[in-house]
Design a protein around this motif. Structure first.
Motif, PDB file in Angstrom:
ATOM      1  N   PRO A 183       0.139  -3.474   4.113  1.00  0.00           N
ATOM      2  CA  PRO A 183      -0.236  -3.171   2.719  1.00  0.00           C
ATOM      3  C   PRO A 183      -0.982  -4.335   2.073  1.00  0.00           C
ATOM      4  O   PRO A 183      -0.730  -5.500   2.379  1.00  0.00           O
ATOM      5  N   SER A 184      -1.923  -4.003   1.178  1.00  0.00           N
ATOM      6  CA  SER A 184      -2.672  -5.023   0.449  1.00  0.00           C
ATOM      7  C   SER A 184      -2.638  -4.701  -1.041  1.00  0.00           C
ATOM      8  O   SER A 184      -2.534  -3.533  -1.430  1.00  0.00           O
ATOM      9  N   PHE A 185      -2.733  -5.748  -1.855  1.00  0.00           N
ATOM     10  CA  PHE A 185      -2.571  -5.573  -3.296  1.00  0.00           C
ATOM     11  C   PHE A 185      -3.719  -6.236  -4.058  1.00  0.00           C
ATOM     12  O   PHE A 185      -3.505  -6.952  -5.039  1.00  0.00           O
ATOM     13  N   GLU A 186      -4.934  -5.962  -3.629  1.00  0.00           N
ATOM     14  CA  GLU A 186      -6.111  -6.547  -4.257  1.00  0.00           C
ATOM     15  C   GLU A 186      -6.300  -6.054  -5.682  1.00  0.00           C
ATOM     16  O   GLU A 186      -6.878  -6.740  -6.527  1.00  0.00           O
ATOM     17  N   PHE A 187      -5.789  -4.847  -5.981  1.00  0.00           N
ATOM     18  CA  PHE A 187      -6.024  -4.239  -7.293  1.00  0.00           C
ATOM     19  C   PHE A 187      -4.771  -4.211  -8.163  1.00  0.00           C
ATOM     20  O   PHE A 187      -4.688  -3.428  -9.104  1.00  0.00           O
ATOM     21  N   GLY A 188      -3.801  -5.067  -7.869  1.00  0.00           N
ATOM     22  CA  GLY A 188      -2.610  -5.127  -8.704  1.00  0.00           C
ATOM     23  C   GLY A 188      -1.344  -5.055  -7.892  1.00  0.00           C
ATOM     24  O   GLY A 188      -1.354  -4.682  -6.717  1.00  0.00           O
TER      25      GLY A 188
END
Length: 382
Positions: A345-350
């Protein structure tokens, strides 16, 4: 703050933007001396897309106004003018303290224009992002009309600064839909499959929208997409495109899928149901921003087709995304690759705290006391 309620109008024109602002509406409704109002228009009002305004009504908000801004056949400029007219009359009656708009749709542009022309503070969510179609021009235009910018990340903030906006009016608050995604309150996938009559154990999601600046290429592009997914012999939940110029071309080509047991075609989905569907999918394919943003949060592979999301991500940073052109064999190869990918999982946008950040922003009297007159911050010689 005095005891007069601060009235905040949230404008929504699509299933997607409503899903992203509904948690913010609930925040306002729960705050003392604040009042939330909803202006629902656009795709929400069209039977072709399931009259999704009914889902807003079911959520039980206190102040909802519905407005038909189109029959589904008008050009974008006519829809924009219709929306400005209807929303302008609504604002004249309601006299709100602020207007909240989201993203890059023409309804949001209408909301920002009406707010700016009436000296009403405009909050714009997800400005400063880039994409590959007319939507990007709309998004940046909204930025120039808006007074406050609630952006997803530092990259977006830097772009808005580049557009001459005052840094003190830009807030990095992520994407409010991620709050919903990580809430633990989504319906089970079994509930989703039952509600929408989805028969598949394993499936992918297809969402393909028109690229309004490439309409002349759309017949061949959508043919290649449909050819590619049919050749893959996988199961797909297909969700209708947005009602942009070229939508009927896509829907006409998708008729080839209607009697194929590998496909379940839906006009729209409730936002939380869509999130659960995405969370449990093998991959998502098409050109929706959901493949760029939400898929990354869940670690779901995304096959980005064509130019619509061009510039919105970097392949070396967004590991869950495979980019392909609209070519059937290329699409098939990407499908084979995506089906075997394992993604972190990635959280580049929040990271799921947007609603609390929003609460703190609107609770600050400083925001309300600032002058509505904007000024361009010239950084030519920085």
């Amino acid at each position: 703050m005095n005891q007069k309620n601060r009235r905040i109008v949230f404008m929504t024109g699509t299933r997607a933007d409503y899903g992203k602002i509904k948690s913010l509406i609930k925040v306002v409704e729960g705050m003392e001396n604040y009042e939330a109002c909803i202006f629902a228009t656009g795709m929400h009002m069209l039977s072709k897309y399931g009259c999704t305004y009914k889902e807003i009504l079911k959520d039980g908000y206190q102040n909802i106004y519905t407005y038909i801004n189109q029959s589904g056949k008008e050009s974008m400029d006519i829809i924009l003018s219709n929306t400005i007219l209807g929303f302008g009359n609504y604002i004249a009656e309601m006299k709100p303290d602020a207007i909240v708009v989201h993203g890059d749709r023409l309804e949001a542009l209408a909301g920002a224009i009406v707010g700016a022309f009436n000296n009403i503070k405009v909050f714009h969510i997800e400005g400063g992002e880039v994409s590959g179609t007319i939507d990007e021009s709309i998004r940046h235009a909204i930025t120039k009309f808006a007074h406050y910018h609630l952006v997803s990340n530092e990259k977006a903030k830097k772009r808005i600064i580049q557009l001459g906006e005052a840094e003190e009016n830009i807030f990095v608050f992520g994407s409010p839909d991620i709050d919903v995604m990580l809430s633990g309150n989504l319906p089970s996938i079994e509930t989703v499959k039952t509600y929408y009559d989805i028969p598949f154990q394993k499936y992918a999601v297809l969402m393909y929208h028109p690229v309004t600046t490439e309409v002349e290429l759309l017949p061949e592009h959508i043919k290649e997409v449909v050819d590619g997914i049919m050749k893959s012999n996988k199961n797909y939940v297909v969700i209708y495109p947005n009602n942009d110029n070229g939508t009927d071309i896509i829907l006409n080509e998708m008729k080839r899928l209607e009697k194929n047991a590998h496909f379940r075609i839906l006009p729209s989905m409730r936002f939380e149901f869509f999130l659960s569907l995405l969370k449990n999918a093998e991959f998502i394919i098409g050109n929706s921003s959901s493949g760029i943003r939400e898929a990354g949060v869940y670690g779901i592979p995304a096959i980005d087709v064509g130019t619509r999301q061009s510039g919105r991500y970097l392949p070396e940073e967004n590991k869950h995304i495979l980019h392909v052109d609209e070519e059937a064999n290329e699409i098939c190869r990407a499908i084979e690759q995506a089906a075997g990918m394992t993604i972190e999982p990635s959280f580049e946008f929040g990271n799921g705290n947007s609603t609390e950040v929003f609460r703190s922003i609107i609770a600050d009297d400083t925001i309300w006391n600032r002058q509505v007159q904007k000024r361009f911050i010239d950084r030519m010689y920085d």
